[in-house]
Design a protein around this motif. Structure first.
Motif, PDB file in Angstrom:
ATOM      1  N   LEU A 240       5.138   9.951 -16.586  1.00 32.06           N
ATOM      2  CA  LEU A 240       5.229  10.075 -15.136  1.00 32.06           C
ATOM      3  C   LEU A 240       5.358   8.682 -14.563  1.00 32.06           C
ATOM      4  N   TRP A 241       6.296   8.521 -13.644  1.00 29.58           N
ATOM      5  CA  TRP A 241       6.385   7.290 -12.868  1.00 29.58           C
ATOM      6  C   TRP A 241       6.004   7.653 -11.438  1.00 29.58           C
ATOM      7  N   PHE A 242       5.606   6.635 -10.664  1.00 23.32           N
ATOM      8  CA  PHE A 242       5.179   6.902  -9.285  1.00 23.32           C
ATOM      9  C   PHE A 242       6.061   6.122  -8.319  1.00 23.32           C
ATOM     10  N   GLN A 243       6.611   6.833  -7.337  1.00 23.49           N
ATOM     11  CA  GLN A 243       7.459   6.181  -6.325  1.00 23.49           C
ATOM     12  C   GLN A 243       6.596   5.745  -5.143  1.00 23.49           C
ATOM     13  N   LEU A 244       6.865   4.518  -4.715  1.00 27.29           N
ATOM     14  CA  LEU A 244       6.022   3.901  -3.693  1.00 27.29           C
ATOM     15  C   LEU A 244       6.877   3.362  -2.553  1.00 27.29           C
ATOM     16  N   TYR A 245       6.451   3.622  -1.319  1.00 26.74           N
ATOM     17  CA  TYR A 245       6.957   2.858  -0.180  1.00 26.74           C
ATOM     18  C   TYR A 245       5.883   1.814   0.109  1.00 26.74           C
ATOM     19  N   LEU A 246       6.242   0.528   0.018  1.00 28.78           N
ATOM     20  CA  LEU A 246       5.254  -0.506   0.332  1.00 28.78           C
ATOM     21  C   LEU A 246       4.801  -0.293   1.772  1.00 28.78           C
ATOM     22  N   GLN A 247       3.489  -0.276   2.001  1.00 28.71           N
ATOM     23  CA  GLN A 247       2.957  -0.034   3.333  1.00 28.71           C
ATOM     24  C   GLN A 247       2.633  -1.361   4.022  1.00 28.71           C
ATOM     25  N   PRO A 248       2.784  -1.390   5.349  1.00 35.89           N
ATOM     26  CA  PRO A 248       2.503  -2.645   6.052  1.00 35.89           C
ATOM     27  C   PRO A 248       1.061  -3.131   5.802  1.00 35.89           C
TER      28      PRO A 248
ATOM     29  N   ASP B 173      -0.143   8.576   7.610  1.00 37.71           N
ATOM     30  CA  ASP B 173       1.296   8.834   7.586  1.00 37.71           C
ATOM     31  C   ASP B 173       1.957   7.730   6.775  1.00 37.71           C
ATOM     32  N   ILE B 174       3.094   8.056   6.146  1.00 37.13           N
ATOM     33  CA  ILE B 174       3.865   6.984   5.505  1.00 37.13           C
ATOM     34  C   ILE B 174       4.479   6.142   6.614  1.00 37.13           C
ATOM     35  N   GLU B 175       4.294   4.824   6.508  1.00 32.15           N
ATOM     36  CA  GLU B 175       4.919   3.942   7.505  1.00 32.15           C
ATOM     37  C   GLU B 175       6.088   3.218   6.859  1.00 32.15           C
ATOM     38  N   MET B 176       7.253   3.321   7.492  1.00 30.35           N
ATOM     39  CA  MET B 176       8.386   2.520   7.062  1.00 30.35           C
ATOM     40  C   MET B 176       8.246   1.186   7.792  1.00 30.35           C
ATOM     41  N   SER B 177       8.637   0.095   7.143  1.00 29.41           N
ATOM     42  CA  SER B 177       8.464  -1.192   7.788  1.00 29.41           C
ATOM     43  C   SER B 177       9.653  -2.103   7.559  1.00 29.41           C
ATOM     44  N   ALA B 178      10.233  -2.559   8.671  1.00 27.80           N
ATOM     45  CA  ALA B 178      11.368  -3.483   8.589  1.00 27.80           C
ATOM     46  C   ALA B 178      10.900  -4.923   8.337  1.00 27.80           C
ATOM     47  N   GLU B 179       9.581  -5.127   8.248  1.00 31.96           N
ATOM     48  CA  GLU B 179       9.042  -6.471   7.972  1.00 31.96           C
ATOM     49  C   GLU B 179       9.093  -6.817   6.487  1.00 31.96           C
ATOM     50  N   LEU B 180       9.263  -5.815   5.649  1.00 31.90           N
ATOM     51  CA  LEU B 180       9.087  -6.039   4.208  1.00 31.90           C
ATOM     52  C   LEU B 180      10.143  -6.985   3.652  1.00 31.90           C
ATOM     53  N   SER B 181       9.705  -7.836   2.736  1.00 33.32           N
ATOM     54  CA  SER B 181      10.623  -8.808   2.133  1.00 33.32           C
ATOM     55  C   SER B 181      10.257  -8.983   0.659  1.00 33.32           C
ATOM     56  N   TRP B 182      10.988  -9.867  -0.014  1.00 35.46           N
ATOM     57  CA  TRP B 182      10.711 -10.129  -1.438  1.00 35.46           C
ATOM     58  C   TRP B 182       9.286 -10.634  -1.638  1.00 35.46           C
ATOM     59  N   GLU B 183       8.724 -11.275  -0.587  1.00 40.54           N
ATOM     60  CA  GLU B 183       7.324 -11.751  -0.700  1.00 40.54           C
ATOM     61  C   GLU B 183       6.355 -10.606  -0.927  1.00 40.54           C
ATOM     62  N   HIS B 184       6.574  -9.505  -0.201  1.00 35.20           N
ATOM     63  CA  HIS B 184       5.686  -8.351  -0.369  1.00 35.20           C
ATOM     64  C   HIS B 184       5.812  -7.781  -1.781  1.00 35.20           C
ATOM     65  N   LEU B 185       7.035  -7.797  -2.276  1.00 30.17           N
ATOM     66  CA  LEU B 185       7.231  -7.302  -3.633  1.00 30.17           C
ATOM     67  C   LEU B 185       6.528  -8.223  -4.640  1.00 30.17           C
ATOM     68  N   GLY B 186       6.618  -9.532  -4.384  1.00 29.01           N
ATOM     69  CA  GLY B 186       5.961 -10.508  -5.258  1.00 29.01           C
ATOM     70  C   GLY B 186       4.458 -10.271  -5.315  1.00 29.01           C
ATOM     71  N   ARG B 187       3.902  -9.916  -4.169  1.00 26.81           N
ATOM     72  CA  ARG B 187       2.469  -9.649  -4.096  1.00 26.81           C
ATOM     73  C   ARG B 187       2.107  -8.435  -4.969  1.00 26.81           C
ATOM     74  N   LEU B 188       2.950  -7.402  -4.896  1.00 25.46           N
ATOM     75  CA  LEU B 188       2.707  -6.224  -5.741  1.00 25.46           C
ATOM     76  C   LEU B 188       2.848  -6.600  -7.215  1.00 25.46           C
ATOM     77  N   ARG B 189       3.873  -7.422  -7.502  1.00 23.36           N
ATOM     78  CA  ARG B 189       4.102  -7.845  -8.896  1.00 23.36           C
ATOM     79  C   ARG B 189       2.851  -8.508  -9.486  1.00 23.36           C
ATOM     80  N   GLU B 190       2.166  -9.300  -8.620  1.00 26.03           N
ATOM     81  CA  GLU B 190       0.961  -9.988  -9.097  1.00 26.03           C
ATOM     82  C   GLU B 190      -0.204  -9.031  -9.312  1.00 26.03           C
TER      83      GLU B 190
END
Ligand code: FMN
Length: 347
Positions: free
Chosen positions: A127-135, A196-213
């Motif tokens: 099983l894999w899990f799909q994620l929307y990064l939340q603000p 609620d799931i929040e979509m966010s136009a603020e998200l950038s590669w930095e947020h992804l980097g934080r998850l990666r860590e």
């Protein structure tokens, strides 16, 4: 065994019209929705002959997960709108088929219960899990820890949704909320409140980097269409890409997934596995995507049609049917495994 088109007809007869439209529909004029399927029809196969080889082997491995065939279940929301057994039925059928189910963050069953349903069928289901990064990064982390504890093997971060797509069928039908009794279980926070799931136009590669860590799980990015983004993803330490326009549900007139694929395959140069989704309805579609550089494909709506038509049995029918069609198409192309599918087989 029915074709996917036949299962869609059966599903449509059973579903409430607004729910059928929610599953079938897409953004704007649904140009991209149609383009996804047309991109497969526009291409033809140029098969090889007299290559021997005998029986085919369909198995592949993506981001550390074994798949019995190069087809996985793409994340889709709200399976309990399709059938009362919802995601548990999908998980059971997918685990029995020996392939990956990507659990949507917006599932109507908790990830723990989906994992239990999969484990009831196979000891070590993928099983894999799909994620929307939340603000709120702490809430994102809370959801990730839950998924990790449930035993998921990879995270699929959907990056094509800084805002919601305009789904005009849903507006016309005034379909905005789940019916009473259904909730998005994975969005329960530490206090037991369902957010609620929040979509966010603020998200950038930095947020992804934080998850990666913060997680050791393999990370795949879903919704990449531009080759430059694929190159940036290689540098960002991700473990795979899902070439996808969200089944046409986000940016209408976005390029068809199959049309985007060759440039992305060139950009990543084999360094990252590529999963393609959007418009896959036949075994020959799978063969074309693999020949043009995908390592596997995802199916979204076909699974929902099987589920709505006949619950777990219906999802099993979709997966069995595609397995049979892929095997048959490989044989007719003179290939004995996905690895033997090369771009010269497609015109
Ligand atoms: C009803 C529906 C719900 C979806 N929900 C999600 C979701 O929650 N998260 C996500 O990343 N993609 C979601 N998708 C997109 C799918 O993962 C996938 O990209 C798309 O369905 C592939 O196209 P196909 O339906 O032509 O196979 C959804 C698609 C549909 C049709």
């Amino acid at each position: 065994m029915r074709t996917i088109a036949e299962l869609e007809t059966a599903a449509r007869e059973r579903l409430e019209p607004a729910h059928y439209d929610f599953f079938a529909g897409a953004a704007g004029d649904e140009v991209t929705l149609q383009a996804n399927e047309e991109a497969f029809r526009r291409r033809c196969l140029v098969p090889r002959v007299l290559r021997g080889g005998g029986k085919r082997d369909l198995a592949v491995e993506i981001a550390g997960s074994p798949l019995s065939m190069p087809v996985l279940v793409a994340p889709t929301a709200f399976h309990r709108l399709a059938h009362p057994d919802g995601e548990r039925a999908t998980a059971g059928a997918t685990a029995a088929a020996g392939t990956v189910m990507v659990v949507s963050m917006a599932s109507t069953t908790a990830v723990e219960d989906i994992a239990d349903a999969a484990r009831a069928v196979a000891p070590d289901p993928a099983l894999w899990f799909q994620l929307y990064l939340q603000p709120d990064p702490e809430f994102t982390e809370h959801v990730v820890r839950r998924a990790e504890r449930a035993g998921v093997r990879a995270l699929v971060v959907t990056v094509d949704s800084p805002v919601y797509g305009r789904r005009e069928r849903d507006h016309r039908n005034e379909f905005h909320d789940l019916p009473p009794g259904l909730i998005v279980e994975n969005l329960r926070d530490g206090e037991g409140r369902v957010r609620d799931i929040e979509m966010s136009a603020e998200l950038s590669w930095e947020h992804l980097g934080r998850l990666r860590e913060r997680t050791k799980l393999p990370l795949l990015l879903k919704g990449v269409l531009h080759p430059e983004d694929a190159r940036l993803a290689v540098g960002a330490g991700v473990d795979g890409l899902v070439v996808s326009n969200h089944g046409g549900r986000q940016l209408d007139t976005a390029v068809a997934a199959l049309d985007a694929l060759p440039a992305l395959a060139e950009a990543v140069g084999g360094v990252l596995p590529l999963v393609l989704d959007g418009g896959v309805r036949r075994g020959t579609d799978v063969v074309k995507a693999l020949a043009l550089g995908a390592d596997a494909v995802g199916i979204g709506r076909p699974v929902l049609w099987g589920l709505a038509a006949a619950g777990r049995e219906g999802v099993a029918e979709v997966l069995d049917r595609l397995r049979e069609e892929v095997d048959h198409a490989l044989a007719l192309c003179g290939a004995k495994s996905p690895a033997e599918l090369t771009a010269d087989l497609v015109r």
